[in-house]
Design an enzyme around this catalytic site. Sequence first.
Site, PDB file in Angstrom:
ATOM      1  N   ASP A  77      -7.397 119.324  35.120  1.00  0.00           N
ATOM      2  CA  ASP A  77      -6.412 120.312  35.553  1.00  0.00           C
ATOM      3  C   ASP A  77      -6.323 121.484  34.587  1.00  0.00           C
ATOM      4  O   ASP A  77      -6.720 121.393  33.421  1.00  0.00           O
ATOM      5  CB  ASP A  77      -5.021 119.668  35.652  1.00  0.00           C
ATOM      6  CG  ASP A  77      -4.914 118.708  36.823  1.00  0.00           C
ATOM      7  OD1 ASP A  77      -5.922 118.479  37.515  1.00  0.00           O
ATOM      8  OD2 ASP A  77      -3.816 118.164  37.032  1.00  0.00           O
ATOM      9  N   HIS A 132       1.353 127.582  37.533  1.00  0.00           N
ATOM     10  CA  HIS A 132       1.694 126.248  37.039  1.00  0.00           C
ATOM     11  C   HIS A 132       3.181 126.099  36.719  1.00  0.00           C
ATOM     12  O   HIS A 132       3.565 125.645  35.626  1.00  0.00           O
ATOM     13  CB  HIS A 132       0.876 125.909  35.799  1.00  0.00           C
ATOM     14  CG  HIS A 132       0.833 124.444  35.480  1.00  0.00           C
ATOM     15  ND1 HIS A 132       1.878 123.774  34.876  1.00  0.00           N
ATOM     16  CD2 HIS A 132      -0.119 123.512  35.681  1.00  0.00           C
ATOM     17  CE1 HIS A 132       1.561 122.510  34.713  1.00  0.00           C
ATOM     18  NE2 HIS A 132       0.351 122.312  35.204  1.00  0.00           N
ATOM     19  N   HIS A 228      -7.166 117.003  31.336  1.00  0.00           N
ATOM     20  CA  HIS A 228      -6.983 118.453  31.270  1.00  0.00           C
ATOM     21  C   HIS A 228      -8.112 119.051  30.442  1.00  0.00           C
ATOM     22  O   HIS A 228      -8.331 118.620  29.299  1.00  0.00           O
ATOM     23  CB  HIS A 228      -5.627 118.808  30.654  1.00  0.00           C
ATOM     24  CG  HIS A 228      -4.455 118.361  31.474  1.00  0.00           C
ATOM     25  ND1 HIS A 228      -4.036 117.051  31.509  1.00  0.00           N
ATOM     26  CD2 HIS A 228      -3.626 119.058  32.299  1.00  0.00           C
ATOM     27  CE1 HIS A 228      -2.988 116.950  32.314  1.00  0.00           C
ATOM     28  NE2 HIS A 228      -2.723 118.149  32.798  1.00  0.00           N
TER      29      HIS A 228
END
Length: 423
Positions: A77, A132, A228
């Site tokens: 992500d 985000h 991530h």
Amino acid sequence: MIGSGVVLRTRSWIVLCLGFLTVGAPAALAADCPGHPGALGTSRTLVVDPREHPRIGTMQYRETLPLKDHEVVLTFDDGPLPKYSNQVLKMLDDECIKATFFIIGSQAKANPEGVRKLVAAGHTVGTHSMTHPLTFDRMTAEKFEPEINGGIEWTSAAMTDPSKLAPFFRIPGLMRAEGVENYLISRGIQVWSADFPADDWRHVSSDRVYQLAIQRLEAKGKGILLLHDIQARTVAALPKIIRDLKARGFRIVHVVPATAERPATPTTPVEWLLHPPTETVPIARWPSVPSFVFTQTRKLPAPSLADLNAQTEHQSLLPRRTKGQFDVASALPVPGRTLFAIPEGSVEVLLSTTLSRRAAARLAMAAETPHAARGKTAKGKVAAPQGRRHTAHAAAATPKPASQAKTATPRSTRVATSVKKRA
């Protein structure tokens, strides 16, 4: 015939041996990775239809990807961030691993080349909103729709071929909301959660990220791993994670969306459960409430008093017994004021206090004394002797001392005064 039987048995034995080797072989042998013979590789490609299974990931949903035991899907992500995303991309390329990346629109706008590198390497690219925000669970449609659409627009704009953008979306922070999910599903976009994270967004060491990833993967046995590609700790932990995946016999699965030219991989509904029920393990569940299908949606009218054979006039809300008691009480006469009046100086007033009760008793005794004396004489009592009678008369005629006279007289006066004051 004998020779043919020998050949047939030999071929069967070879096929059996090859099948055994395929099952028990390390995951690196399942994929062709030129120049890296010991690479982990990608064991297979799973094609999914977002419309058939719109929500996946057991961290939040009932279903997950239809993976087999020891199969893993790597997801990253918040990228692309060149400083770290390029290192992650190089590690995956060296191991011939295909992963899924969820791109932030602002990152794609700032680093469009990073998005094109992912597509060129054959990875699946989805979206992760525009900026985000961690408030998707509280957003209105006027706020979350621009976030979703902005991320899609800027990510697809960074691609040479916008059709390469997968209809996959992961809500930032996994802050799910029914309105957000319904909006995504209405557009044919699959909502991705995960089966377990490695907590690499927290302030932990790279060793801790590696430990959590392996421990949770072993506990689940298979699933979607959330990472991530913008964290230095993830870059440091990824080589150790890949090393342990190979050592423990895990295999990488690449997920792509179904298209008209590429149909979805055939699966059964039970395969979309992380741990499907088996006949050997008893399962007890609370029975679900049945969902009834009504042929008519018109509401029935509410019953009236006439339907209950009741009189519609003068209906009281009180119970019958209470109402009867209320009627009787209202018919009683009101007591008069004379009922509570007590004459002044009466015995009732004197009895109201202790001193008055004593005074009333003395008065009553004084009133009864003459009647008692007359009653005794009438009954023929023997008279006192003559001498005693003269003595009594003499005593009565003789004057009493002054002290005795003062003592007797105030006593009667005090009683009368007390009676007068109390009256």
